[in-house]
Design an enzyme around this catalytic site. Structure first.
Site, PDB file in Angstrom:
ATOM      1  N   CYS A  59      17.424  53.030  10.712  1.00  0.00           N
ATOM      2  CA  CYS A  59      17.865  52.120   9.655  1.00  0.00           C
ATOM      3  C   CYS A  59      17.494  52.692   8.282  1.00  0.00           C
ATOM      4  O   CYS A  59      17.626  53.897   8.054  1.00  0.00           O
ATOM      5  CB  CYS A  59      17.237  50.743   9.932  1.00  0.00           C
ATOM      6  SG  CYS A  59      17.939  49.348   9.046  1.00  0.00           S
ATOM      7  N   THR A  60      17.005  51.874   7.374  1.00  0.00           N
ATOM      8  CA  THR A  60      16.684  52.361   6.031  1.00  0.00           C
ATOM      9  C   THR A  60      15.360  53.122   5.960  1.00  0.00           C
ATOM     10  O   THR A  60      14.939  53.520   4.871  1.00  0.00           O
ATOM     11  CB  THR A  60      16.655  51.201   5.006  1.00  0.00           C
ATOM     12  OG1 THR A  60      15.756  50.199   5.485  1.00  0.00           O
ATOM     13  CG2 THR A  60      18.035  50.595   4.847  1.00  0.00           C
TER      14      THR A  60
END
Lengths: 209, 209
Positions: free
Chosen positions: B100-101
């Site tokens: 993800c981030t």
């Protein structure tokens, strides 16, 4: 909407955290992590701990009770302080939910008698001893009780439950938020798709069975 | 094999726990959860905490570094104590991995320059500012760096990595152990499959964007 996740020593963290990421995003959801006593609850290998912020005695009546599974679930079925609490709380929940072998804890609490249920493939025989009918499906709803298969199935279950609670549009948006468009690299996620050697490894061979 | 998961305030727990359930089962795996300072690291809403058992200063060189994402990742990109540590540790890892981030943190640490990478759809533009080429795939390998899409993609990524580390048979057995035969109830896990309203809800509307 109060959602309580029952944590315990020897739990499988993904059983709890998969549904948490779905249900915790629902508008108005308040999630609390609770255990027999508050404090860190470690995975079977000991290397990952979820913090239980509350002891069971501190939890008000939840709308949704979620019981994850894991190797520690067997011990929990014999802990009457916990199973009594589960049985009592279940009387007033909107939904009582288990992931994986969390179903055994619901069974020990008397919640599953006469119901169609499912659990991890490892526990499909054991669950019948609680008067439940084991069904070979990934997610099983019977009345207000939802049970699902092993570990990763909690995500599928929680998205179904999210749609019931807040509508399909919201559930679909949550599925997008967690980018749940799975691409499993293998097809071995079900017993009948794994070969004998892989079945044996999964049953007996890995660090944390 | 030492596996360190970098935890932080405002992380998305599933980013860490999905891969944990896969990689933590590998023969010989030792997982440690570490953060800037040891102690509870809470999800963005505050309701779920993973315990970091170690401060970064206590972590020996890991073979695998895994950086999860979440709303707190933005702040982490500006924390040079963390990004310096990530950059230094990365020099000697076998694999450096983000979910993800978490890719933004790798980017801020200078790890992604010139690489093909991916991240949550929310951060596909931002990741380019770190000199990386954003690729619209669920899992992207470039050299020893693996990045993957939002939240739930860490499970797919970790099973691929497990096969590289311990062979396909072991990875397939782990997939069976966590019963990963997903049945997503909707098809909205990718931006282009969700309608405009669902996209808007996922971007702005839910409790924990």
């Amino acid at each position: 909407m109060e959602i309580t996740i029952l944590a315990f020593e020897g739990m499988t963290p993904l059983d709890a955290v998969g549904p948490f990421e779905v249900l915790g995003r629902l508008p108005g959801a308040q999630v609390s992590i609770a255990a027999r006593e508050s404090g860190p609850q470690r995975s079977a290998g000991g290397s990952l701990a979820l913090l239980a912020d509350y002891a069971l005695t501190e939890v008000a009546q939840p709308d949704i009770l979620l019981v994850p599974g894991g190797p520690g679930a067997d011990a929990l079925t014999k802990d009457t302080q916990v199973t009594d609490w589960v049985g009592r709380v279940h009387e007033k929940t909107l939904w009582t939910v288990s992931v994986c072998t969390g179903a055994l804890v619901l069974g020990a609490a008397g919640v599953l008698r006469g119901l169609r249920v499912t659990t991890h493939w490892r526990a499909m025989n054991a669950i019948s001893s609680y008067g439940a009918e084991a069904v070979d499906k990934r997610v099983v709803l019977d009345g207000k009780v939802i049970t699902c298969a092993g570990v990763s199935s909690g995500i599928d279950m929680a998205l179904q439950l999210a749609a019931k609670l807040s509508g399909e549009e919201t559930a679909r948006a949550i599925q997008l938020a967690i980018e749940y468009a799975p691409e499993p690299p293998f097809d071995s996620g079900r017993m009948e798709r794994a070969n004998e050697r892989e079945q044996k490894l999964a049953r007996y061979g890995l660090n944390q069975p």
